[in-house]
Design a protein around this motif. Structure first.
Motif, PDB file in Angstrom:
ATOM      1  N   LYS A  81       0.838  -1.209   0.000  1.00  0.00           N
ATOM      2  CA  LYS A  81       0.000   0.000   0.000  1.00  0.00           C
ATOM      3  C   LYS A  81       0.870   1.255   0.000  1.00  0.00           C
ATOM      4  N   LYS A  82       1.957   1.240   0.762  1.00  0.00           N
ATOM      5  CA  LYS A  82       2.861   2.385   0.796  1.00  0.00           C
ATOM      6  C   LYS A  82       3.512   2.607  -0.565  1.00  0.00           C
TER       7      LYS A  82
ATOM      8  N   GLU B 141       2.312   1.734  -3.515  1.00  0.00           N
ATOM      9  CA  GLU B 141       1.285   2.238  -4.435  1.00  0.00           C
ATOM     10  C   GLU B 141       0.975   3.700  -4.172  1.00  0.00           C
ATOM     11  N   LYS B 142       0.918   4.087  -2.904  1.00  0.00           N
ATOM     12  CA  LYS B 142       0.661   5.491  -2.553  1.00  0.00           C
ATOM     13  C   LYS B 142       1.825   6.369  -3.010  1.00  0.00           C
TER      14      LYS B 142
ATOM     15  N   TYR C 257       1.515   6.898  -6.649  1.00  0.00           N
ATOM     16  CA  TYR C 257       0.371   7.792  -6.867  1.00  0.00           C
ATOM     17  C   TYR C 257       0.803   9.256  -6.689  1.00  0.00           C
ATOM     18  N   VAL C 258       1.536   9.530  -5.616  1.00  0.00           N
ATOM     19  CA  VAL C 258       1.997  10.888  -5.343  1.00  0.00           C
ATOM     20  C   VAL C 258       2.998  11.340  -6.406  1.00  0.00           C
TER      21      VAL C 258
ATOM     22  N   LYS D 184      -5.647  15.080  -4.988  1.00  0.00           N
ATOM     23  CA  LYS D 184      -4.752  13.961  -4.681  1.00  0.00           C
ATOM     24  C   LYS D 184      -4.063  14.104  -3.329  1.00  0.00           C
TER      25      LYS D 184
END
Length: 96
Positions: free
Chosen positions: A5-6, A8-9, A12-13, A61
């Motif tokens: 999850k980290k 992917e985040k 994303y950022v 975002k």
């Protein structure tokens, strides 16, 4: 699964700031703490609608937040770490 999850985040950022105008906006906000749309588009010599689009996208975002003062909306960085990442890229051998 937490690590995934980290990652992917983080991706994303990075995708959210991966545009020259967005990087310029982030660096301006790092230097000035908060600015309104007029100050940003005048400083960057860009169309107001284009800057507004980028600001809204980064706000959606979670990179930027706003403060309202009368009719003015001021944008600021949620976390200076995003600007620090850009600084790290500037200092890296990648740009040499």
């Amino acid at each position: 699964m937490e690590e995934e999850k980290k990652i992917e985040k983080a991706a994303y950022v990075l995708k959210a700031v991966a545009h020259p105008l967005r990087i310029k906006i982030i660096l301006m906000l790092q230097e000035n703490s908060e600015l309104n749309v007029s100050a940003i588009y005048k400083n960057l010599n860009a169309e107001q609608s284009l800057i507004s689009h980028h600001l809204i996208n980064m706000r959606d975002k979670g990179i930027l937040e706003i403060r309202r003062s009368g009719k003015n909306i001021y944008y600021f960085l949620v976390d200076n770490a995003v600007a620090e990442i850009i600084d790290c890229i500037y200092k890296s051998k990648i740009l040499a």
